[in-house]
Design an enzyme around this catalytic site. Structure first.
Site, PDB file in Angstrom:
ATOM      1  N   GLU A 132       1.244  -1.396  -0.103  1.00  0.00           N
ATOM      2  CA  GLU A 132      -0.262   0.150   0.253  1.00  0.00           C
ATOM      3  C   GLU A 132       0.810   0.918  -0.102  1.00  0.00           C
ATOM      4  O   GLU A 132       0.569   2.615  -0.904  1.00  0.00           O
ATOM      5  CB  GLU A 132      -0.752  -0.263   1.305  1.00  0.00           C
ATOM      6  CG  GLU A 132      -2.243  -1.067   1.743  1.00  0.00           C
ATOM      7  CD  GLU A 132      -2.864  -1.296  -0.176  1.00  0.00           C
ATOM      8  OE1 GLU A 132      -2.821  -0.979  -0.825  1.00  0.00           O
ATOM      9  OE2 GLU A 132      -4.106  -0.620   0.867  1.00  0.00           O
ATOM     10  N   THR A 185      -6.043   7.462  -4.639  1.00  0.00           N
ATOM     11  CA  THR A 185      -5.993   7.727  -3.334  1.00  0.00           C
ATOM     12  C   THR A 185      -5.302   8.202  -2.242  1.00  0.00           C
ATOM     13  O   THR A 185      -5.249   9.091  -1.536  1.00  0.00           O
ATOM     14  CB  THR A 185      -5.355   6.045  -3.357  1.00  0.00           C
ATOM     15  OG1 THR A 185      -6.563   5.127  -3.563  1.00  0.00           O
ATOM     16  CG2 THR A 185      -5.763   6.117  -1.148  1.00  0.00           C
TER      17      THR A 185
HETATM   18  N1  HSE Z   1      -8.087   4.527   4.574  1.00  0.00           N
HETATM   19  C1  HSE Z   1      -7.696   4.828   3.665  1.00  0.00           C
HETATM   20  C2  HSE Z   1      -8.010   6.375   2.558  1.00  0.00           C
HETATM   21  C3  HSE Z   1      -8.531   3.952   1.988  1.00  0.00           C
HETATM   22  O1  HSE Z   1      -9.374   6.416   2.929  1.00  0.00           O
HETATM   23  O2  HSE Z   1      -7.541   7.129   2.301  1.00  0.00           O
HETATM   24  C4  HSE Z   1      -7.783   3.771   1.337  1.00  0.00           C
HETATM   25  O3  HSE Z   1      -8.319   3.629   0.115  1.00  0.00           O
END
Ligand code: HSE
Length: 311
Positions: A132, A185
């Site tokens: 990630e 993201t």
């Molecule tokens: N918690 C993370 C965000 C998840 O909201 O950036 C990304 O899929």
């Protein structure tokens, strides 16, 4: 010991509206597949990726699947191992459905299984978090932990990592809609403010506690009431076409709660039945199509198992 394996790992909904970076759950569909084969020479090779429109790197140091498998092999002192990986993407990239997480988890689960499970699924989480970090700059666990463990997961703490599997009502279903707009993201994280007003924090921790209580009490209405986000949704919803209209449509048609899936642009609704989830995805799809936004929809129960071997 087997020489090759095919593994499916599920998509996940991170945050679950009020639990930014600390709550997530896995779904049955969609998900990604990895085929892993032992090779004679040491080293991790990505030989093929399908379904990514050429977006993902084949370089083993840059690809999240191979990079996390390399970290894992280093950790268990098995850098003598050689594997060849095929990655088959079966869900959109950058969708907020935990796409990189599903691929990474499939790869780690495949490697660990080929080596007769030296690590437990919980112990694999930090290696998946490395993936990630490579994909979006931060090693959050709210996609990879539910993808690895299945079901609903709470990350109570990151340092040290403390991951709690939560129970959930069996009749809970999920409608997922991906409006095909670009929301990486990495960017969706940059737009969030670093400070929070105390009154918003009070609302937020009340809702997180409410949602977790609803899961334990089998109380779907309490889960729905707790799906409110005073901190992240007001900012990120700007990136999602007609977000508040989509929410209205879902709630008018029987959703118990609605919100952004992960960092978006996908959205999800919880329902008490598969039929209601199907009806909601159809209405949301019709709305998006009317405003000329291409989209994909999925309907799923909660996936209690996580990754699985595909025969
Ligand atoms: N918690 C993370 C965000 C998840 O909201 O950036 C990304 O899929």
């Amino acid at each position: 010991m087997r020489d090759s394996i095919k593994v499916f790992a599920p998509a996940t909904v991170a945050n679950v509206v009020c639990g930014f970076d600390v709550l997530g759950f896995a779904v049955d569909t969609p998900g990604d597949e990895v085929i892993m084969r032992r090779r004679l020479e040491p080293g991790v090779v990505i030989s093929k990726i399908t379904g990514d429109d050429g977006k993902l790197p084949l370089d083993p140091k840059k690809n999240t699947v191979s990079a996390s498998v390399r970290h894992y092999l280093q950790h268990i002192n098995r850098e003598d191992i050689g594997v060849d990986i095929e990655l088959h993407k079966k869900m959109p990239i950058g969708s907020g459905l935990g796409s990189s997480s599903a691929s990474t988890v499939a790869g780690l689960f495949a490697m660990n299984t080929l080596l007769n499970n030296p690590l437990s699924p919980n112990e694999l989480v930090p290696f998946a978090m490395k993936g990630e970090e490579l994909a979006c700059g931060t090693g959050h666990a709210d996609n990879v932990a539910p993808a690895l463990l299945g079901g609903f997961v709470l990350i109570r703490s990151y340092e040290p990592l403390d991951i709690i599997s939560l129970p959930f009502p069996k009749e809970l279903h999920c409608a997922l809609v991906f409006p095909d707009v670009d929301v990486p993201t990495r960017d969706a994280r940059r737009m969030i403010r670093n400070t929070v007003q105390l009154k918003d924090a009070v609302t937020q921790w009340g809702n997180v506690a409410g949602l977790v209580s609803g899961l334990f009490m089998n109380d779907i209405d309490l889960i729905g009431r707790s799906m409110q986000d005073a901190i992240i949704e007001p900012v990120r919803s700007i990136l999602i076409p007609n977000f508040y209209r989509l929410k209205e449509i879902a709630l008018e048609n029987g959703a118990v709660g609605f919100g952004i899936s992960g960092s978006g642009p996908s959205v999800f609704a919880f329902t008490k039945s598969n039929e209601t989830a199907i009806a909601i995805t159809q209405k949301l799809q019709r709305h998006l199509t009317n405003i000329h936004i291409a989209n994909q929809t999925y309907v799923s129960a909660i996936n209690a198992k996580g990754p699985r071997i595909v025969d």
